[in-house]
Design a protein around this motif. Sequence first.
Motif, PDB file in Angstrom:
ATOM      1  N   ALA A 241       1.077  -1.595   0.279  1.00 31.47           N
ATOM      2  CA  ALA A 241       0.234   0.167  -0.006  1.00 31.47           C
ATOM      3  C   ALA A 241       1.102   1.769  -0.322  1.00 31.47           C
ATOM      4  O   ALA A 241       0.040   2.596  -0.823  1.00 31.47           O
ATOM      5  CB  ALA A 241      -1.232  -0.003   1.054  1.00 31.47           C
ATOM      6  N   LYS A 242       1.808   0.977   0.405  1.00 30.45           N
ATOM      7  CA  LYS A 242       2.753   2.734   0.977  1.00 30.45           C
ATOM      8  C   LYS A 242       3.514   2.560  -0.787  1.00 30.45           C
ATOM      9  O   LYS A 242       3.532   3.549  -0.904  1.00 30.45           O
ATOM     10  CB  LYS A 242       4.522   2.313   2.168  1.00 30.45           C
ATOM     11  N   ILE A 243       4.083   1.919  -1.420  1.00 27.80           N
ATOM     12  CA  ILE A 243       4.684   2.054  -2.710  1.00 27.80           C
ATOM     13  C   ILE A 243       2.849   2.346  -3.420  1.00 27.80           C
ATOM     14  O   ILE A 243       3.574   3.303  -4.376  1.00 27.80           O
ATOM     15  CB  ILE A 243       5.043   0.270  -3.391  1.00 27.80           C
ATOM     16  N   LEU A 244       1.909   1.478  -3.545  1.00 26.48           N
ATOM     17  CA  LEU A 244       1.055   2.208  -4.630  1.00 26.48           C
ATOM     18  C   LEU A 244       0.695   3.736  -4.035  1.00 26.48           C
ATOM     19  O   LEU A 244       0.426   4.324  -4.290  1.00 26.48           O
ATOM     20  CB  LEU A 244       0.016   1.521  -4.660  1.00 26.48           C
ATOM     21  N   ASN A 245       0.440   4.087  -2.798  1.00 24.91           N
ATOM     22  CA  ASN A 245       0.597   5.381  -2.479  1.00 24.91           C
ATOM     23  C   ASN A 245       1.449   6.397  -2.783  1.00 24.91           C
ATOM     24  O   ASN A 245       1.250   7.034  -3.657  1.00 24.91           O
ATOM     25  CB  ASN A 245      -0.145   4.990  -1.086  1.00 24.91           C
ATOM     26  N   ASP A 246       2.481   6.051  -3.043  1.00 26.50           N
ATOM     27  CA  ASP A 246       3.333   6.734  -3.132  1.00 26.50           C
ATOM     28  C   ASP A 246       3.530   7.225  -4.613  1.00 26.50           C
ATOM     29  O   ASP A 246       4.084   8.359  -5.392  1.00 26.50           O
ATOM     30  CB  ASP A 246       5.318   6.528  -2.822  1.00 26.50           C
ATOM     31  N   ASN A 247       3.346   6.217  -5.835  1.00 30.67           N
ATOM     32  CA  ASN A 247       3.300   6.386  -6.866  1.00 30.67           C
ATOM     33  C   ASN A 247       2.332   6.873  -7.791  1.00 30.67           C
ATOM     34  O   ASN A 247       1.780   7.554  -8.307  1.00 30.67           O
ATOM     35  CB  ASN A 247       3.840   4.769  -7.549  1.00 30.67           C
ATOM     36  N   PHE A 248       1.225   6.937  -6.199  1.00 33.44           N
ATOM     37  CA  PHE A 248      -0.401   7.755  -6.115  1.00 33.44           C
ATOM     38  C   PHE A 248       0.049   8.421  -7.006  1.00 33.44           C
ATOM     39  O   PHE A 248      -0.348  10.175  -7.375  1.00 33.44           O
ATOM     40  CB  PHE A 248      -1.942   7.146  -6.176  1.00 33.44           C
ATOM     41  N   GLN A 249       0.241   9.095  -5.469  1.00 34.05           N
ATOM     42  CA  GLN A 249       1.238  10.766  -5.137  1.00 34.05           C
ATOM     43  C   GLN A 249       1.810  11.141  -6.576  1.00 34.05           C
ATOM     44  O   GLN A 249       1.799  12.609  -6.557  1.00 34.05           O
ATOM     45  CB  GLN A 249       1.494  10.625  -3.612  1.00 34.05           C
ATOM     46  N   ALA A 250       3.327  10.622  -6.799  1.00 35.40           N
ATOM     47  CA  ALA A 250       3.618  11.487  -7.702  1.00 35.40           C
ATOM     48  C   ALA A 250       2.709  10.981  -9.012  1.00 35.40           C
ATOM     49  O   ALA A 250       3.462  12.244  -9.512  1.00 35.40           O
ATOM     50  CB  ALA A 250       5.566  10.354  -7.533  1.00 35.40           C
ATOM     51  N   ALA A 251       2.380  10.578  -9.391  1.00 32.95           N
ATOM     52  CA  ALA A 251       1.733  10.444 -10.455  1.00 32.95           C
ATOM     53  C   ALA A 251       0.521  12.185 -10.214  1.00 32.95           C
ATOM     54  O   ALA A 251       0.228  11.926 -11.716  1.00 32.95           O
ATOM     55  CB  ALA A 251       0.902   9.185 -11.325  1.00 32.95           C
ATOM     56  N   PHE A 252      -0.222  11.926  -8.987  1.00 35.66           N
ATOM     57  CA  PHE A 252      -1.213  13.109  -8.890  1.00 35.66           C
ATOM     58  C   PHE A 252      -0.262  14.467  -9.254  1.00 35.66           C
ATOM     59  O   PHE A 252      -0.910  15.525 -10.004  1.00 35.66           O
ATOM     60  CB  PHE A 252      -1.492  12.959  -7.743  1.00 35.66           C
ATOM     61  N   ARG A 253       0.492  14.122  -8.395  1.00 34.12           N
ATOM     62  CA  ARG A 253       2.208  15.743  -8.436  1.00 34.12           C
ATOM     63  C   ARG A 253       2.510  16.220 -10.303  1.00 34.12           C
ATOM     64  O   ARG A 253       2.296  17.427 -10.975  1.00 34.12           O
ATOM     65  CB  ARG A 253       2.949  15.461  -8.071  1.00 34.12           C
ATOM     66  N   MET A 254       2.708  14.918 -11.177  1.00 37.00           N
ATOM     67  CA  MET A 254       2.541  15.058 -11.902  1.00 37.00           C
ATOM     68  C   MET A 254       1.748  15.628 -12.904  1.00 37.00           C
ATOM     69  O   MET A 254       1.318  16.181 -13.642  1.00 37.00           O
ATOM     70  CB  MET A 254       3.548  14.189 -12.908  1.00 37.00           C
ATOM     71  N   MET A 255       0.560  14.974 -12.607  1.00 31.33           N
ATOM     72  CA  MET A 255      -0.860  15.767 -13.893  1.00 31.33           C
ATOM     73  C   MET A 255      -1.076  16.552 -13.303  1.00 31.33           C
ATOM     74  O   MET A 255      -1.777  17.840 -14.208  1.00 31.33           O
ATOM     75  CB  MET A 255      -1.787  14.435 -13.701  1.00 31.33           C
ATOM     76  N   THR A 256      -1.273  17.548 -11.882  1.00 30.93           N
ATOM     77  CA  THR A 256      -1.344  18.930 -11.647  1.00 30.93           C
ATOM     78  C   THR A 256      -0.288  19.620 -12.233  1.00 30.93           C
ATOM     79  O   THR A 256      -0.956  20.869 -11.214  1.00 30.93           O
ATOM     80  CB  THR A 256      -2.058  18.637 -10.320  1.00 30.93           C
ATOM     81  N   SER A 257       1.005  19.358 -12.212  1.00 29.33           N
ATOM     82  CA  SER A 257       2.101  21.033 -12.582  1.00 29.33           C
ATOM     83  C   SER A 257       1.978  20.667 -13.636  1.00 29.33           C
ATOM     84  O   SER A 257       2.632  20.595 -14.724  1.00 29.33           O
ATOM     85  CB  SER A 257       3.498  19.473 -12.404  1.00 29.33           C
ATOM     86  N   LYS A 258       2.374  22.524 -13.486  1.00 29.68           N
ATOM     87  CA  LYS A 258       2.521  23.647 -14.569  1.00 29.68           C
ATOM     88  C   LYS A 258       4.412  23.185 -15.171  1.00 29.68           C
ATOM     89  O   LYS A 258       4.496  23.614 -15.825  1.00 29.68           O
ATOM     90  CB  LYS A 258       1.803  24.690 -14.498  1.00 29.68           C
ATOM     91  N   GLN A 259       5.173  22.413 -13.955  1.00 33.85           N
ATOM     92  CA  GLN A 259       6.070  22.921 -14.051  1.00 33.85           C
ATOM     93  C   GLN A 259       6.091  21.628 -15.244  1.00 33.85           C
ATOM     94  O   GLN A 259       6.796  21.664 -16.429  1.00 33.85           O
ATOM     95  CB  GLN A 259       7.141  22.865 -12.706  1.00 33.85           C
ATOM     96  N   ALA A 260       5.080  20.365 -14.349  1.00 30.94           N
ATOM     97  CA  ALA A 260       5.729  19.326 -15.530  1.00 30.94           C
ATOM     98  C   ALA A 260       5.603  19.350 -17.405  1.00 30.94           C
ATOM     99  O   ALA A 260       5.987  18.547 -18.278  1.00 30.94           O
ATOM    100  CB  ALA A 260       5.437  18.031 -14.672  1.00 30.94           C
ATOM    101  N   ARG A 261       4.514  19.870 -17.171  1.00 30.64           N
ATOM    102  CA  ARG A 261       3.552  20.205 -18.399  1.00 30.64           C
ATOM    103  C   ARG A 261       4.434  21.338 -19.174  1.00 30.64           C
ATOM    104  O   ARG A 261       4.632  20.821 -20.222  1.00 30.64           O
ATOM    105  CB  ARG A 261       2.599  20.881 -18.616  1.00 30.64           C
ATOM    106  N   GLU A 262       5.381  22.371 -18.740  1.00 28.16           N
ATOM    107  CA  GLU A 262       6.132  22.978 -19.773  1.00 28.16           C
ATOM    108  C   GLU A 262       7.564  22.716 -19.724  1.00 28.16           C
ATOM    109  O   GLU A 262       8.043  22.238 -20.633  1.00 28.16           O
ATOM    110  CB  GLU A 262       6.503  24.151 -18.815  1.00 28.16           C
ATOM    111  N   ALA A 263       7.759  21.274 -19.129  1.00 27.92           N
ATOM    112  CA  ALA A 263       9.397  21.035 -18.811  1.00 27.92           C
ATOM    113  C   ALA A 263       9.413  19.577 -20.121  1.00 27.92           C
ATOM    114  O   ALA A 263       9.922  19.313 -21.104  1.00 27.92           O
ATOM    115  CB  ALA A 263       9.838  19.802 -17.881  1.00 27.92           C
ATOM    116  N   PHE A 264       7.406  19.134 -20.628  1.00 28.38           N
ATOM    117  CA  PHE A 264       7.870  18.070 -21.534  1.00 28.38           C
ATOM    118  C   PHE A 264       7.323  19.290 -22.554  1.00 28.38           C
ATOM    119  O   PHE A 264       6.915  18.793 -24.058  1.00 28.38           O
ATOM    120  CB  PHE A 264       7.079  17.428 -21.393  1.00 28.38           C
TER     121      PHE A 264
END
Length: 325
Positions: A241-264
């Motif tokens: 569950a910890k691994i799943l949650n860590d990956n979910f949080q990472a994916a969520f941060r990327m999906m909502t990040s302006k910085q990520a959108r601009e970098a790509f």
Amino acid sequence: MLDLVGKGFAHTCNGATRRELLQAGTLGAIGLSLPDLLAAEEKGLKEKDDDRACIMIFNLGGPSQMDTFDMKPNAPAEVRGPFKPISTKGDFQVSEIFPRHAEIADKFSVVRSCFHTGAAVHDAGWQMMQTGRLFTGGVLTPHAGAVTSYLRGRKTDLPPHVVLPEKMGRGGGNLPNGQSGGFLGKVHDPFELSADPSKPDFKVPDLLPPKTLGQARLDRRRKMRDIVDDSVRDFDSSEDAKILNDNFQAAFRMMTSKQAREAFDLTKEPKKVRERYGMNRFGQCCLLARRLVEAGVRFVTINTFLTVFGEVTWDIHGSAPFTSI
């Protein structure tokens, strides 16, 4: 693509985790020895951040040394390479087909002592060059980028390790290729672009949400997941569950990040700059790697090709169109 599941822990016979053994066995892949690490920890430097990053360009197959850095000009005609050596700004020569390499030869090194005793297949070489180890006894040694992810962690909303355009495919030996988190676990697997950045309609799949998926819908989905989590508390306390949650949080941060959108977003680069890198998959991957490093990604691996089968790569073996040479 992000893998949101998977358990990445194993123990040796003396009870130590393989994660702990990383400090004794694989730090050399990124230039650290165990004494270096211990000294850094003692001085409180392990958590100190810096701007250093690495871009690894990985050639699937292998450019012939006879054509590139070891022409053997004094050897008999049937042995020496077809090209002439030229002087460089370094203390060595390169092939005449590398005039630009010659101009910057004082800024890179040629290592002539690499070898391994593994099977004579691509996969074994790939393992060695990317992890520093051959995989034996079922132990998958992590990629250098995964070690960086483990030791240094995420610096921004972007992942610490990215593979462009995606992980390599089969190498002929049907062995692991070394581009994973290995015994560090899937949480340290690289983020795969899984797209061709040279295409006009280039987008990053499984990273940025569609325009129709707004913040409100993302928040609702997150709340729904929290409800599900509350109903399975036994699972929540597990390592999975910890691994799943860590990956979910990472994916969520990327999906909502302006910085990520601009970098790509390569459209932010001037046309002349994009053309200088080359309007092809490899060239645009190199440009994208530069942008990702500037945005905070710690380690980027670029695969020049995705397989050694069915296409012209560094690994020609007399295949068409080179059969007449």
